[in-house]
Design a protein around this motif. Structure first.
Motif, PDB file in Angstrom:
ATOM      1  N   THR A  98       0.847  -1.192   0.000  1.00  0.00           N
ATOM      2  CA  THR A  98       0.000   0.000   0.000  1.00  0.00           C
ATOM      3  C   THR A  98       0.882   1.241   0.000  1.00  0.00           C
ATOM      4  O   THR A  98       1.799   1.356   0.816  1.00  0.00           O
ATOM      5  CB  THR A  98      -0.931   0.021   1.221  1.00  0.00           C
ATOM      6  N   SER A  99       0.592   2.162  -0.889  1.00  0.00           N
ATOM      7  CA  SER A  99       1.388   3.384  -0.978  1.00  0.00           C
ATOM      8  C   SER A  99       1.043   4.332   0.164  1.00  0.00           C
ATOM      9  O   SER A  99      -0.101   4.404   0.619  1.00  0.00           O
ATOM     10  CB  SER A  99       1.142   4.084  -2.319  1.00  0.00           C
ATOM     11  N   CYS A 100       2.036   5.031   0.622  1.00  0.00           N
ATOM     12  CA  CYS A 100       1.841   6.067   1.628  1.00  0.00           C
ATOM     13  C   CYS A 100       2.805   7.212   1.335  1.00  0.00           C
ATOM     14  O   CYS A 100       3.734   7.067   0.536  1.00  0.00           O
ATOM     15  CB  CYS A 100       2.053   5.520   3.043  1.00  0.00           C
ATOM     16  N   GLU A 151       6.046   9.643  -2.319  1.00  0.00           N
ATOM     17  CA  GLU A 151       5.251   8.428  -2.323  1.00  0.00           C
ATOM     18  C   GLU A 151       6.167   7.209  -2.214  1.00  0.00           C
ATOM     19  O   GLU A 151       7.111   7.057  -2.996  1.00  0.00           O
ATOM     20  CB  GLU A 151       4.418   8.325  -3.604  1.00  0.00           C
ATOM     21  N   THR A 153       6.156   2.783  -1.316  1.00  0.00           N
ATOM     22  CA  THR A 153       5.345   1.564  -1.227  1.00  0.00           C
ATOM     23  C   THR A 153       6.167   0.491  -0.529  1.00  0.00           C
ATOM     24  O   THR A 153       6.983  -0.188  -1.164  1.00  0.00           O
ATOM     25  CB  THR A 153       4.918   1.081  -2.623  1.00  0.00           C
ATOM     26  N   THR A 155       7.204  -3.026   0.848  1.00  0.00           N
ATOM     27  CA  THR A 155       6.893  -4.369   0.355  1.00  0.00           C
ATOM     28  C   THR A 155       7.068  -5.457   1.407  1.00  0.00           C
ATOM     29  O   THR A 155       6.733  -6.605   1.134  1.00  0.00           O
ATOM     30  CB  THR A 155       7.790  -4.709  -0.843  1.00  0.00           C
TER      31      THR A 155
END
Length: 401
Positions: A98-100, A151, A153, A155
């Motif tokens: 999920t990107s943050c 941004e 992501t 993993t």
């Protein structure tokens, strides 16, 4: 023209020859050559020798190389010390994949712009590997505090940063990198990815409850059916109409929801590799999330550690935090075993990277004799599809039994 191909044994020998360190004792003597500044210093020393013994051109080369080294070392050293950096995510926790957004705050205290800053080591899982820049800035304006949103992501689950991140600079020539730790950081919790599981886990409980799945025979609850009279049945439950038809005593069977006592055992050892343990942790997170949504109380063990949480939002967060804290390379723990009295779910792994989900239901199966169902999720199998049909496969197996 024929083309010769190396045999597999020969290829392996060549690979070992090119990757084996035959003189590890000498590394400390040549470590300074890993950065270009070492080669510049060696070239400067050679130029000085040329100027002393062969030609005056050596002094010109030595002066040029010295000027390049001075500028290439002075500016990075100044850049990392005239700036104050802070790094924090906009949210405290996210799931894998999920990107943050991360916010990098940089305060420049001099009336000159600063170029070439980078942040190392924020999302690195390996503490032994060399850090790679994760956030880079082209220019910071003079005498101001600038915020930059980036941004990212993640993993792999875990609490980041693993190591203290550093602000680095190798501008303008890239021959030497100055580093300084960033003290103003806020951690980011990365939870395992959770997949949706369709339907409910078909378990038979031991005590009546106000809500639950399944029907347990008893003297109260909804009508289930009829059966012959057994020793200990009360006479007030005799169905006289059915008894008259069959010319034998028949009682009415009733039942209702049950509260289930469920043990969930998660093996946190690394049987194959890091990715296999990560898939096993995602399966465990999906199973526990499904059980919590079904309001099924569980007793969880992560390796040797007991895990207790409530069936609410804070409890779910506590459960995901505990799963995220499992080391990415596994941890040493005793081999967990299934209990015989209560229903249990055992999540373990195999040497080939498969995830094994063993569901032991002592009151399931034909004539309540107990049922054990083992589901194997292969290392290349789609986890989303496998988890969606997990309980359905168990339910179909119980019906077939």
């Amino acid at each position: 023209m024929a083309i010769a191909h190396a045999a597999p044994d020969e290829q392996g020998w060549l690979s070992r020859l090119m990757t084996t360190d035959f003189c590890p004792w000498a590394n400390r003597f040549v470590y300074w050559l890993k950065e270009p500044i070492g080669w510049f210093a060696l070239a400067t020393a050679i130029s000085v020798m040329i100027g002393l013994y062969f030609s005056p051109i050596g002094w010109t080369l030595a002066a040029s190389l010295t000027a390049i080294m001075a500028i290439g070392m002075a500016w990075p050293w100044i850049a990392v010390r005239v700036t104050r950096c802070g790094l924090h995510p906009e949210t405290d926790a996210v799931h894998e994949g999920t990107s943050c957004r991360m916010v990098l705050s940089v305060r420049n205290r001099i009336p000159l712009p600063v170029w070439g800053l980078a942040i190392e080591g924020y999302l690195d899982c390996d503490s032994d590997d060399e850090s790679k820049p994760t956030v880079g800035l082209a220019c910071v304006p003079p005498r101001c505090t600038a915020d930059y949103a980036v941004e990212v992501t993640p993993t792999m689950r875990g609490l980041y940063p693993v190591l203290i991140p550093q602000v680095t600079c190798s501008f303008p020539f890239g021959i030497w990198t100055a580093r300084r730790p960033i003290s103003d950081t806020r951690p980011l919790m990365v939870w395992p990815r959770v997949y949706r599981i369709a339907e409910l886990l078909p378990l038979v409980g031991l005590t009546n409850a106000d809500h639950g799945d399944g029907s347990r025979g008893g003297q109260s609850g909804d009508f289930v059916g009829v059966r012959p009279l057994r020793h200990g049945d009360s006479a007030k439950h005799i169905n006289w109409v059915a008894s008259a038809r069959s010319d034998s005593l028949i009682v009415t069977e009733r039942g209702g929801p049950q509260s289930v006592t469920l043990d969930v055992l998660v093996d946190t050892r690394c049987h194959a590799d890091r990715e296999a343990l990560a898939r096993r942790t995602r399966v465990a997170a999906s199973v526990l999330s499904s059980l919590q949504q079904s309001r099924i109380k569980t007793r969880v063990r992560l390796g040797d550690r007991p895990l207790t949480y409530k069936l609410d939002t804070r409890g779910r967060r506590h459960m995901l935090d505990a799963l995220a804290s499992v080391p990415v390379d596994g941890e040493a723990c005793r081999c967990t075993t299934r209990g015989s009295a209560n229903a249990s779910i055992h999540i373990s792994g195999s040497a080939n990277g498969s995830v094994l989900v063993t569901i032991d239901n002592p009151r399931g199966g034909r004539r309540a004799g107990g049922a054990v169902r083992e589901i194997v999720i292969g290392p290349r199998e789609d986890l989303a599809a496998a988890m969606a049909d997990l309980w359905r496969e168990v339910r179909d197996a119980n019906v077939a039994a």
